[in-house]
Design an enzyme around this catalytic site. Structure first.
Site, mmCIF file in Angstrom:
data_model
loop_
_atom_site.group_PDB
_atom_site.id
_atom_site.type_symbol
_atom_site.label_atom_id
_atom_site.label_comp_id
_atom_site.label_asym_id
_atom_site.label_seq_id
_atom_site.Cartn_x
_atom_site.Cartn_y
_atom_site.Cartn_z
ATOM 1 N N HIS A 139 0.934 -1.418 0.128
ATOM 2 C CA HIS A 139 0.306 -0.142 -0.094
ATOM 3 C C HIS A 139 0.530 0.948 0.298
ATOM 4 O O HIS A 139 1.764 2.258 0.543
ATOM 5 C CB HIS A 139 -0.740 -0.446 1.195
ATOM 6 C CG HIS A 139 -2.033 1.321 0.908
ATOM 7 N ND1 HIS A 139 -1.720 2.193 1.878
ATOM 8 C CD2 HIS A 139 -3.286 0.967 1.103
ATOM 9 C CE1 HIS A 139 -3.026 2.784 1.414
ATOM 10 N NE2 HIS A 139 -3.714 2.025 0.658
ATOM 11 N N HIS A 184 0.170 -0.119 10.954
ATOM 12 C CA HIS A 184 0.677 0.408 11.029
ATOM 13 C C HIS A 184 1.069 1.385 12.113
ATOM 14 O O HIS A 184 0.125 1.923 13.187
ATOM 15 C CB HIS A 184 1.304 1.663 9.712
ATOM 16 C CG HIS A 184 -0.391 1.951 9.388
ATOM 17 N ND1 HIS A 184 -1.070 1.104 9.181
ATOM 18 C CD2 HIS A 184 -0.496 3.804 9.699
ATOM 19 C CE1 HIS A 184 -2.294 2.845 8.678
ATOM 20 N NE2 HIS A 184 -1.804 3.795 9.862
ATOM 21 N N GLU A 241 -1.372 11.777 12.966
ATOM 22 C CA GLU A 241 -2.230 11.967 12.086
ATOM 23 C C GLU A 241 -3.706 12.516 12.910
ATOM 24 O O GLU A 241 -3.840 11.265 13.419
ATOM 25 C CB GLU A 241 -2.775 10.750 11.189
ATOM 26 C CG GLU A 241 -1.444 9.986 10.725
ATOM 27 C CD GLU A 241 -1.664 8.594 10.096
ATOM 28 O OE1 GLU A 241 -2.797 7.947 10.186
ATOM 29 O OE2 GLU A 241 -0.682 7.848 9.628
ATOM 30 N N HIS A 250 -4.868 9.423 15.761
ATOM 31 C CA HIS A 250 -3.681 8.903 16.142
ATOM 32 C C HIS A 250 -2.306 9.485 16.140
ATOM 33 O O HIS A 250 -1.648 9.608 15.076
ATOM 34 C CB HIS A 250 -3.726 7.570 15.250
ATOM 35 C CG HIS A 250 -4.694 6.824 14.640
ATOM 36 N ND1 HIS A 250 -5.400 6.812 13.720
ATOM 37 C CD2 HIS A 250 -5.686 6.117 15.315
ATOM 38 C CE1 HIS A 250 -6.446 5.934 12.953
ATOM 39 N NE2 HIS A 250 -6.560 5.911 14.511
ATOM 40 N N HIS A 272 -2.278 1.652 14.370
ATOM 41 C CA HIS A 272 -3.676 1.578 13.971
ATOM 42 C C HIS A 272 -3.861 0.643 12.546
ATOM 43 O O HIS A 272 -2.952 0.159 11.867
ATOM 44 C CB HIS A 272 -4.523 3.490 14.183
ATOM 45 C CG HIS A 272 -3.305 4.111 13.159
ATOM 46 N ND1 HIS A 272 -2.246 4.402 13.840
ATOM 47 C CD2 HIS A 272 -3.728 4.548 12.035
ATOM 48 C CE1 HIS A 272 -1.956 5.163 12.542
ATOM 49 N NE2 HIS A 272 -2.189 5.218 11.572
#
Length: 436
Positions: A291, A334, A340, A364, A370
């Site tokens: 990703h 991750h 974030e 987060h 998360h």
């Protein structure tokens, strides 16, 4: 271009030296300019950077206005309402993951100044480092009231309801799916083009937002400079009694004016206000595996002296094709050194099955573990890896290098979800080593 019942013209190109005049001949040119500005206007310069900063980042704008900004009595402290700045008095820097439902329906009589609630901050407003994250819920236009933020520039992300930002440099109509940035110390008024409006604001204390470097992506990815729109000159010639609210040093102050501060008839320069339509973002993704990191979705960045560690990155996750092979499609589990703060404008985020809804928000903090919730993990693990078009989705992220301290107001909010951790409570052991 039409927004509601307001016809607006725009100038194109991010960071350009723009010029605009609402009356022909109001903008002086070169040595042919008279000793006094045309039409009895006052010349005034806005310097948003130190005079000697390099040309590429130097920001200043000359304005030609009906009255100089200096024409006002002393400011007085007023109640801060639900505004807060860094460093916080109270609040909490927490490693826990937090998520909020949408704000309650706003009560009547709340304009932009009254309708802002600060959720989290970092850095130090007096040292010009860090950010504040606010949410707004407003039901009333500002008419004889104006606002100016001396602490930082303000990035608006509307979620519901269209705004008309009337600034010293012109007007910007900003709808959900678009963003707008009002530069530091630019005076403005917020009008509603719908019955009410909700959304998000990133108050950037640090270096002004700029386009990120593209590196190996090349010349044509992410946000294009030409798609950013600046307002054309527009002015108010109003006299009466007006309130100017200023955010300065982390607090709100106010003074009274005998004229509208939006009286700039002509201007030229690089500091002001602009907007951007997120649908014009050129998404870069993967056709291979893994990703891509969220940095590939960066629209704007505020740099720090440490390369790669932004004061804040503004990233968007719009509609896009997902075509990677041999990989787990949604964002994987991750832990990041960057913090974030996420919001959702419409639709659904691809790593959350439920709970994260339009108008909501999540935090987060750095190193907070998360990733996808249980339902998303189960579906994505069994999905056929064929090209998929993510549609009806628009989420975004304020990513910042420092942990965010959460305000007491946001911690105590009735719409904060107390059981956000349960999103991962159903994850089971799957380890099945081979037999000896």
């Amino acid at each position: 271009m039409t927004a509601g019942s307001v016809d607006l013209d725009y100038l194109h190109g991010f960071g350009n030296e723009h010029h605009s005049e609402a009356i022909e001949g109001a903008l002086p040119w070169g040595q042919n300019s008279p000793q006094r500005a045309p039409y009895g206007l006052y010349a005034e310069q806005h310097s948003a950077t130190a005079f000697t900063e390099p040309r590429g980042i130097n920001r200043r704008t000359w304005t030609y206005r009906i009255m100089p900004s200096a024409a006002h009595p002393a400011f007085r402290r007023i109640d801060d309402g639900n505004w807060a700045s860094a460093p916080l008095t109270g609040g909490l820097v927490t490693p826990n993951r937090l998520r909020w439902d949408p704000q309650p329906v706003p009560t009547a009589g709340r304009d932009f100044v009254d309708g802002v609630t600060t959720y989290a901050v970092n850095g130090d407003v007096l040292s010009r480092t860090g950010i504040a994250v606010h949410l707004y819920a407003i039901t009333e236009s500002m008419t004889d009231r104006y606002f100016v933020n001396a602490d930082g520039e303000m990035l608006f992300v509307p979620q519901d309801g269209e705004l008309l930002l009337c600034t010293e440099f012109g007007r910007l109509a900003v709808a959900p799916g678009e963003i707008a940035v009002v530069g530091r110390a630019v005076r403005f008024r917020v009008e509603l083009l719908d019955a009410a409006a909700t959304g998000y604001v990133c108050e950037n204390y640090g270096a002004a937002f700029e386009l990120p470097e593209l590196g190996p992506i090349g010349a044509n990815g992410l946000a294009h400079a030409r798609d950013f729109l600046y307002p054309t000159a527009w002015y108010e010639d109003r006299v009466g009694t007006f309130e100017l609210v200023q955010k300065f040093g982390g607090h709100l102050w106010a003074t009274e004016l005998g004229h509208s501060p939006l009286d700039v008839v002509a201007w030229h320069g690089t500091h002001g206000a602009y907007k951007y339509d997120i649908s014009r973002f050129n998404v870069m993704t993967t056709g291979g595996w893994d990703h891509p990191d969220p940095s590939i979705f960066t629209v704007l960045t505020s740099a720090t002296p440490i390369p790669g560690q932004a004061n804040v990155d503004f990233a968007v996750f719009p509609e896009r094709w997902v075509v990677g092979e041999h990989t787990f499609r949604p964002p994987h589990f991750h832990r990041n050194v960057m913090t974030e703060f996420m919001g959702l404008v419409r639709g659904r985020h691809d790593s959350k099955a439920e709970g994260f809804v339009p108008g909501g928000a999540s935090l987060h903090n750095q190193w907070g573990a998360h990733g996808p919730d249980l339902e998303t993990f189960e579906l994505a693990s069994a999905a056929e890896l064929a090209p998929v078009k993510l549609e009806n989705t628009m989420s975004f992220m304020f990513e910042t290098r420092l942990p965010l301290a959460v305000t007491d107001t946001a911690l105590a909010a009735a719409h904060r979800q107390p059981d956000y951790d349960s999103s991962w409570s159903g994850l089971a052991r799957r380890f099945a080593p081979p037999s000896p």
